[in-house]
Design a protein around this motif. Structure first.
Motif, mmCIF file in Angstrom:
data_model
loop_
_atom_site.group_PDB
_atom_site.id
_atom_site.type_symbol
_atom_site.label_atom_id
_atom_site.label_comp_id
_atom_site.label_asym_id
_atom_site.label_seq_id
_atom_site.Cartn_x
_atom_site.Cartn_y
_atom_site.Cartn_z
ATOM 1 N N LEU A 74 66.924 34.641 61.709
ATOM 2 C CA LEU A 74 66.079 34.909 62.874
ATOM 3 C C LEU A 74 66.868 34.970 64.164
ATOM 4 C CD1 LEU A 74 62.913 32.805 62.015
ATOM 5 C CD2 LEU A 74 63.235 35.270 61.809
ATOM 6 N N ASP A 75 67.932 34.172 64.285
ATOM 7 C CA ASP A 75 68.759 34.233 65.498
ATOM 8 C C ASP A 75 69.422 35.596 65.630
ATOM 9 O OD1 ASP A 75 68.141 31.632 66.313
ATOM 10 O OD2 ASP A 75 69.738 30.781 65.070
ATOM 11 N N ARG A 78 66.743 38.195 66.487
ATOM 12 C CA ARG A 78 66.350 38.058 67.890
ATOM 13 C C ARG A 78 67.386 38.717 68.792
ATOM 14 N NH1 ARG A 78 66.163 32.804 68.081
ATOM 15 N NH2 ARG A 78 64.044 32.681 67.306
ATOM 16 N N GLU A 79 68.658 38.495 68.516
ATOM 17 C CA GLU A 79 69.729 39.079 69.337
ATOM 18 C C GLU A 79 69.735 40.609 69.222
ATOM 19 O OE1 GLU A 79 72.426 39.598 72.102
ATOM 20 O OE2 GLU A 79 71.426 37.699 71.679
ATOM 21 N N LEU A 81 67.179 42.498 68.590
ATOM 22 C CA LEU A 81 66.018 43.002 69.336
ATOM 23 C C LEU A 81 66.267 42.962 70.835
ATOM 24 C CD1 LEU A 81 63.138 41.436 67.222
ATOM 25 C CD2 LEU A 81 63.794 43.842 67.344
ATOM 26 N N ARG A 82 66.928 41.914 71.305
ATOM 27 C CA ARG A 82 67.265 41.831 72.730
ATOM 28 C C ARG A 82 68.180 42.986 73.138
ATOM 29 N NH1 ARG A 82 68.152 35.460 72.615
ATOM 30 N NH2 ARG A 82 66.044 34.840 73.172
#
Length: 93
Positions: A74-75, A78-79, A81-82
């Motif tokens: 997930l980390d 998330r990165e 997607l950012r």
């Protein structure tokens, strides 16, 4: 009114008073009218719940049929997607 069936419903004293008050104010013609409206509202909610249950069952079964689960970082997601969001914002503005 056609196809009407009489049934008995037990209410608390407070509920019965509320129905009589609604009739007394003229908001409804009879307590039966109030109960029929309540049943129509309940029926719409019941149908919506049944549809939700059917949809969730379909999704559950689809998930089970899709194969073995795959671990997701997930980390890292998330990165990624950012970074995509930043790139999109650069192109937009």
């Amino acid at each position: 009114m056609t196809n009407v069936e009489k049934i008995s419903v037990a209410l608390t004293t407070q509920q019965a008073a509320m129905l009589r008050d609604a009739v007394g104010t003229g908001a409804y013609a009879t307590t039966s009218e109030i109960v029929r409206e309540a049943v129509r509202d309940w029926s719409a909610k019941w149908e919506a719940r049944q549809a939700d249950t059917r949809r969730l069952t379909e999704l559950w079964n689809g998930g089970k049929a899709s194969g073995k689960p795959v671990a997701i970082d997930l980390d890292q997601l998330r990165e990624e997607l950012r970074q995509e969001l930043r790139a999109a914002q650069k192109h937009a503005g």
